[in-house]
Design a protein around this motif. Structure first.
Motif, short mmCIF file in Angstrom:
data_model
loop_
_atom_site.label_atom_id
_atom_site.label_comp_id
_atom_site.label_asym_id
_atom_site.label_seq_id
_atom_site.Cartn_x
_atom_site.Cartn_y
_atom_site.Cartn_z
N ASP A 1 29.94 35.80 23.26
CA ASP A 1 30.26 34.41 22.93
C ASP A 1 31.68 34.30 22.39
O ASP A 1 32.47 33.45 22.81
N ALA A 2 32.02 35.20 21.45
CA ALA A 2 33.38 35.19 20.89
C ALA A 2 34.40 35.59 21.94
O ALA A 2 35.54 35.07 21.96
N TYR A 3 34.04 36.52 22.81
CA TYR A 3 34.95 36.99 23.87
C TYR A 3 35.29 35.87 24.84
O TYR A 3 36.45 35.68 25.21
N LEU A 4 34.30 35.11 25.25
CA LEU A 4 34.56 33.98 26.15
C LEU A 4 35.25 32.85 25.40
O LEU A 4 36.11 32.17 25.95
N GLY A 5 34.86 32.62 24.15
CA GLY A 5 35.50 31.61 23.34
C GLY A 5 35.43 30.23 23.97
O GLY A 5 34.44 29.84 24.61
N ASP A 6 36.52 29.48 23.80
CA ASP A 6 36.56 28.12 24.31
C ASP A 6 36.61 28.05 25.83
O ASP A 6 36.44 26.96 26.41
N ALA A 7 36.81 29.18 26.51
CA ALA A 7 36.76 29.17 27.98
C ALA A 7 35.38 28.71 28.46
O ALA A 7 35.26 28.11 29.53
N ARG A 8 34.35 28.97 27.65
CA ARG A 8 33.00 28.58 28.05
C ARG A 8 32.89 27.06 28.18
O ARG A 8 32.04 26.57 28.94
N GLY B 1 42.59 35.42 27.37
CA GLY B 1 42.76 36.20 28.59
C GLY B 1 42.15 35.56 29.81
O GLY B 1 42.36 36.03 30.93
N HIS B 2 41.37 34.49 29.64
CA HIS B 2 40.69 33.83 30.73
C HIS B 2 41.55 32.66 31.23
O HIS B 2 41.98 31.81 30.45
N SER B 3 41.79 32.65 32.54
CA SER B 3 42.65 31.63 33.14
C SER B 3 41.80 30.58 33.84
O SER B 3 40.92 30.90 34.63
N ILE B 4 42.10 29.32 33.54
CA ILE B 4 41.30 28.21 34.03
C ILE B 4 42.20 27.20 34.75
O ILE B 4 43.28 26.89 34.27
N THR B 5 41.76 26.70 35.90
CA THR B 5 42.32 25.47 36.45
C THR B 5 41.15 24.51 36.62
O THR B 5 40.03 24.92 36.91
N PHE B 6 41.42 23.22 36.40
CA PHE B 6 40.34 22.26 36.48
C PHE B 6 40.85 20.87 36.82
O PHE B 6 42.04 20.57 36.70
N ARG B 7 39.93 20.06 37.27
CA ARG B 7 40.20 18.67 37.65
C ARG B 7 39.47 17.77 36.68
O ARG B 7 38.31 17.99 36.35
N ASP B 8 40.14 16.73 36.20
CA ASP B 8 39.52 15.76 35.30
C ASP B 8 39.60 14.39 35.97
O ASP B 8 40.67 13.78 36.04
N ALA B 9 38.49 13.93 36.49
CA ALA B 9 38.47 12.64 37.17
C ALA B 9 37.07 12.07 37.16
O ALA B 9 36.11 12.73 37.57
N GLY C 1 38.01 24.52 38.66
CA GLY C 1 38.64 24.98 39.89
C GLY C 1 38.77 26.50 39.88
O GLY C 1 37.90 27.21 39.37
N ASN C 2 39.86 27.00 40.43
CA ASN C 2 40.08 28.45 40.43
C ASN C 2 40.16 28.95 38.99
O ASN C 2 40.73 28.29 38.12
N HIS C 3 39.62 30.14 38.76
CA HIS C 3 39.59 30.66 37.40
C HIS C 3 39.36 32.17 37.44
O HIS C 3 38.94 32.72 38.46
N SER C 4 39.66 32.82 36.33
CA SER C 4 39.37 34.25 36.19
C SER C 4 38.86 34.50 34.79
O SER C 4 39.26 33.85 33.84
N ILE C 5 37.92 35.44 34.68
CA ILE C 5 37.41 35.89 33.40
C ILE C 5 37.94 37.30 33.18
O ILE C 5 37.68 38.20 33.97
N PHE C 6 38.72 37.49 32.12
CA PHE C 6 39.40 38.76 31.88
C PHE C 6 38.39 39.91 31.78
O PHE C 6 37.37 39.77 31.12
#
Length: 445
Positions: free
Chosen positions: A160-167, A245-253, A298-303
């Motif tokens: 949970d802490a590792y994912l953090g706010d990426a969740r 370390g987790h990279s996020i792309t997202f759409r807000d609409a 959208g596209n994303h990676s989990i470290f």
């Protein structure tokens, strides 16, 4: 990179990246110990081992691991190595078994890892063998929304802490429905690329109108997708965010369009739209209004190496990566929806996917450039969007001002440095969880 192997590969002020990290064997060896030996790694999905005594063979970095569900339903991640001489005790991809027997000398282990039987324990070992200390080596296991993670590090923080706010973002794909997700696959293949090139690419939307021009034209013609241009990308309201370390792309609409990437076409849109509207009350209950109705991952990676949903970039040397491509579908979705998503996912990002072929060609050449005696003297240029990222009132993490940015790439290599330079997890910083998780969706799905 100095003689003491203190890693400083990304210049935060200029965005220059030392490209030797994509081909150097000594760097790769350190990665296996300091990153893949410490981080929480995606290794599979609970749906791959649904019943007691089911198992699925997977990997943590280069280490072969058996993901098991024992007779009591508990999950285990066990190094596939007999404690006697090191022979593998499991030689198939999946199945159902209460025990695993080494075919070298017959040592037999329960599916929770305990050593149960040694031939000649009295005669050969004079009853002096401490079987309790010779079980299969076990990793720590935790789950998020049905995805199974494991780590070798006893001092690692909670998942949970590792994912953090990426969740907060990941929930919008993985944690939408009460019935959870189902993993199909994997499709497996090898490519002569460094594993980091795939992760880097997950936040790179700058390449799409160029690399994927022909593929996008096919989709426009046959699937009814809108045409894509550089102007569309530069002016896009979509967002980039980075957490731990987790990279996020997202759409807000808030446009009430189905939250699916693959499988939707002019022929299936009505089916997807009906499913979207029928399930929205449940999704909104689980995620709250903002995430359910506006945010689309959208596209994303989990470290370090989990990409694009449940997809693994398994390192096989500095110049080789094994791809494991799963398709995730909502377990309770209609069969027509599942079939459309499965076909669409494979057609885009499978071994022969239209977009995949474009990407792999780029990744091969990026990797080859890092091995060039002349080319590796000159750093990569990752300065796009420098100084144009920060906190956002609505979205957690470090958010780029524009959709087209290399902020996530720079921060990924910063995170890489933190792991590579740390003596233990005590030296690796974690951002505190600050996101507001509206709704009822729990961590474990």
């Amino acid at each position: 990179m100095g003689a003491a192997r203190k890693y400083a590969v990304i210049d935060a002020a200029s965005g220059k990246l030392d490209r030797r990290i994509f081909s150097d064997q000594a760097v790769y060896d350190d990665e296996m110990e300091k990153i893949f030996g410490r981080a929480w790694l995606m290794i599979g999905h609970e749906s791959l081992v649904p019943e007691p005594d089911d198992f699925f063979h997977t990997y943590m970095g280069e280490d072969p691991v058996i993901l098991t569900r024992d007779g009591q339903g508990c999950l285990h991640a066990l190094l596939n190595m007999c404690r006697h001489r090191g022979n593998r005790v499991c030689r198939v991809d999946d199945g159902n078994a209460k025990r695993f027997m080494c075919t070298y000398h017959g040592w037999t282990y329960r599916n929770d890892g305990a050593l149960e039987h040694v031939p000649g324990e009295s005669e050969a070992y004079y009853d002096a063998l401490d079987k309790s200390s010779l079980g299969l080596i076990a990793a720590r296991v935790e789950t998020y929304a049905g995805i199974v993670f494991a780590t070798w590090a006893k001092d690692a923080p909670s998942l949970d802490a590792y994912l953090g706010d990426a969740r907060w973002y990941l929930d919008t794909l993985f944690n939408r429905r009460d019935g959870g997700m189902q993993a199909l696959g994997p499709m497996k293949w090898l490519e002569p690329v460094n594993w980091k090139t795939l992760v880097d690419n997950c936040s790179d939307n700058y390449h799409v109108p160029t690399s994927h021009l022909s593929s996008a034209q096919v989709q426009s013609r046959y699937l009814g997708r809108p045409r894509l241009s550089h102007e569309d990308q530069f002016g896009s309201p979509n967002q980039h965010a980075f957490v731990n370390g987790h990279s996020i792309t997202f759409r807000d609409a808030d446009d009430n369009t189905p939250r699916f990437v693959h499988g939707m076409s002019k022929d299936t849109l009505e089916l997807f739209q009906a499913y979207h509207e029928a399930t929205m009350p449940e999704v909104e209950r689980r995620l709250g209004t903002l995430r359910a109705r506006r945010v689309q991952l959208g596209n994303h990676s989990i470290f370090p190496n989990g990409i694009l949903g449940l997809r693994l970039a398994l390192p096989r040397g500095p110049l080789k990566t094994e791809f494991w491509h799963f398709v995730l579908v909502e377990r309770d979705a209609p069969d027509e929806i599942k079939r459309a998503i499965r076909i669409g996912s494979q057609a885009n990002n499978g071994a022969a996917g239209m977009f995949e072929q474009d990407d792999v060609d780029n990744w091969r050449q990026v990797t080859q450039a890092s091995a060039s005696r002349i080319g590796r003297r000159h750093p990569q240029e990752l300065s796009m969007g420098l100084g144009h990222a920060g906190t956002h009132p609505d979205y957690p993490g470090l958010v780029s001002e524009r959709y087209i940015s290399e902020n996530n790439q720079r921060l990924f290599y910063r995170r890489w440095e933190e792991f590579m330079n740390a003596a233990s997890w005590a030296d690796i910083p974690l951002d505190p969880i600050t996101a507001r998780f509206d709704g009822t969706a729990p961590l474990h799905g």
